[in-house]
Design an enzyme around this catalytic site. Structure first.
Site, PDB file in Angstrom:
ATOM      1  N   PRO A 101     -10.130  52.423  29.724  1.00  0.00           N
ATOM      2  CA  PRO A 101     -11.543  52.001  29.727  1.00  0.00           C
ATOM      3  C   PRO A 101     -12.105  51.910  31.145  1.00  0.00           C
ATOM      4  CG  PRO A 101     -10.097  50.198  29.024  1.00  0.00           C
ATOM      5  CD  PRO A 101      -9.254  51.422  29.123  1.00  0.00           C
ATOM      6  N   GLU A 128      -1.799  45.836  27.946  1.00  0.00           N
ATOM      7  CA  GLU A 128      -2.882  45.448  28.865  1.00  0.00           C
ATOM      8  C   GLU A 128      -3.168  46.523  29.905  1.00  0.00           C
ATOM      9  OE1 GLU A 128      -4.732  42.648  28.422  1.00  0.00           O
ATOM     10  OE2 GLU A 128      -3.518  42.497  26.617  1.00  0.00           O
ATOM     11  N   ARG A 165     -12.262  72.476  21.484  1.00  0.00           N
ATOM     12  CA  ARG A 165     -13.275  73.273  20.765  1.00  0.00           C
ATOM     13  C   ARG A 165     -14.071  74.175  21.704  1.00  0.00           C
ATOM     14  NH1 ARG A 165     -18.343  71.223  21.039  1.00  0.00           N
ATOM     15  NH2 ARG A 165     -19.084  71.942  19.020  1.00  0.00           N
ATOM     16  N   ASP A 180     -24.878  72.901  21.055  1.00  0.00           N
ATOM     17  CA  ASP A 180     -24.479  71.501  20.883  1.00  0.00           C
ATOM     18  C   ASP A 180     -25.422  70.557  21.585  1.00  0.00           C
ATOM     19  OD1 ASP A 180     -22.125  72.222  19.695  1.00  0.00           O
ATOM     20  OD2 ASP A 180     -20.916  72.000  21.501  1.00  0.00           O
TER      21      ASP A 180
HETATM   22  N1  ADE Z   1      -8.129  52.646  26.075  1.00  0.00           N
HETATM   23  C1  ADE Z   1      -8.731  51.505  25.646  1.00  0.00           C
HETATM   24  N2  ADE Z   1     -10.054  51.652  25.631  1.00  0.00           N
HETATM   25  C2  ADE Z   1     -10.324  52.914  26.067  1.00  0.00           C
HETATM   26  C3  ADE Z   1     -11.515  53.647  26.298  1.00  0.00           C
HETATM   27  N3  ADE Z   1     -12.728  53.140  26.071  1.00  0.00           N
HETATM   28  N4  ADE Z   1     -11.411  54.908  26.763  1.00  0.00           N
HETATM   29  C4  ADE Z   1     -10.199  55.430  27.019  1.00  0.00           C
HETATM   30  N5  ADE Z   1      -9.038  54.786  26.825  1.00  0.00           N
HETATM   31  C5  ADE Z   1      -9.099  53.532  26.348  1.00  0.00           C
END
Ligand code: ADE
Length: 263
Positions: A101, A128, A165, A180
Site C-alpha cells: 500500500p 505487517e 491483457r 479502454d
Molecule cells: N497490500 C496491502 N494493501 C495493498 C495495496 N493497496 N496495494 C498493493 N498491495 C497491498
C-alpha cells in the site's frame, strides 16, 4: 511475457489464472505465470518466514533472508517454483515489483510501460509488511489503490491482469485496448447492446444511425462528459484537441443550464 510471483500462498493463484482472457493466454503460451512459495527458501527447521518487529508493535514482519534468496533464485536459474523457469529466460533480468500500500499507485500508463518488459517478478507481502532490507532487491513498489488489503496476492493478480491483457496477441483484435478507459487519459463513455428498448430507456438514436463519423463524435463527447462528471482532474493531463476543448465548454454550459432548471 513471463511473470514470476513470490508468495506465501501459491494456491491462491491456481484457479484465478485458469479463467477468462488471462487463462486463455496462458494456455496459448502467450503469457507464462509461475508461483514460488517463499517458504521453500527458508533454511531453518520451522521454515520461518516472519518474526516480531524490532521496537515492538502489532503483527509480524516478513523476514528479509527467505525473500532475498527467493528473488536471487528466480533471477538466476529459477530454482524451485511450480512452473519452472527455463534456461532461455535466465538471461533476461526481471523487473522486481513489490506490491504494497506504500507503493506508487498503479495506472494504465504504468501497466503500458510494464507490458513492454519480458519478465516481471512480483513479490507479495503479508502480515505487517516486509523487512525494509528486502526492499534492496526491489526495482519498483506498486499499490493497487489507497486502501489496505490483507496481503499482496490480490494486488499481484491485478497487475498480472492489467499488464498481461496489454501484451500483443492476448486480447483479440475485436477488443483492442486502445478504446479502454484511461488509455487516452479519459474514461470510456456509455455502451449499449440489444434490446433497443429496455425498461422504457431507448438506445441513443445516433448509435442506430450507421453514420460512423457522427457515432465517433458522439462517443468522444460522452467520454469527455463522463470524465468531466466523475474524474474532472483527468482532464488536466489528458491530451485534448481544440475540438475536445470546445466540447468541454459546451458540456459545462449544458451543466450550468441544467443546474438553473433544477433550482
Ligand atoms: N497490500 C496491502 N494493501 C495493498 C495495496 N493497496 N496495494 C498493493 N498491495 C497491498
Amino acid at each position: 511475457m513471463k511473470f514470476d510471483i513470490l508468495t506465501l500462498l501459491p494456491d491462491f493463484f491456481v484457479s484465478a489464472l485458469e479463467y477468462g482472457v488471462i487463462g486463455r493466454a496462458i494456455t496459448a503460451g502467450k503469457l507464462s505465470v509461475s508461483t514460488h512459495d517463499i517458504r521453500e527458501y527458508t533454511t531453518d527447521r520451522h521454515r520461518t518466514v516472519d518474526d516480531a518487529p524490532y521496537g515492538g508493535g502489532p503483527g509480524m514482519v516478513m523476514k528479509p533472508d527467505p525473500i532475498a534468496r527467493a528473488i536471487k533464485a528466480v533471477k538466476g536459474d529459477g530454482v524451485g517454483g511450480t512452473g519452472g523457469v527455463d534456461g532461455a529466460d535466465a538471461d533476461i533480468v526481471p523487473t522486481v515489483i513489490l506490491v504494497t500500500p506504500q507503493g506508487t499507485p498503479l495506472t494504465q500508463q504504468i501497466a503500458q510501460e510494464l507490458a513492454k518488459k519480458q519478465h516481471l517478478l512480483i513479490l507479495c507481502g503479508r502480515y505487517e509488511g516486509v523487512d525494509e532490507r528486502a526492499r534492496s532487491e526491489v526495482d519498483l513498489e506498486l499499490s493497487i489503490g489507497d486502501y489496505v488489503i490483507t496481503g499482496g496476492e490480490p494486488a499481484a493478480l491485478v497487475i498480472v491482469d492489467a499488464v498481461g491483457r496489454l501484451v500483443p496477441g492476448v486480447l483479440g483484435s475485436a477488443d483492442s485496448p486502445e478504446s479502454d478507459s484511461y488509455s487516452d487519459g479519459l474514461l470510456e463513455g456509455p455502451q449499449y447492446t440489444r434490446p433497443e428498448m429496455f425498461e422504457g430507456v431507448k438506445v441513443p438514436d445516433v448509435l442506430l444511425s450507421g453514420d460512423h463519423k457522427r457515432i465517433g463524435r458522439w462517443r468522444r463527447k460522452e467520454s469527455l462528459r463522463r470524465t468531466l462528471e466523475r474524474r474532472p482532474e483527468l482532464l488536466e493531463t489528458a491530451p485534448l484537441s481544440d475540438d475536445d476543448r470546445e466540447i468541454i465548454k459546451e458540456l459545462k454550459q449544458e451543466e450550468l443550464k441544467q443546474g438553473e432548471q433544477d433550482d
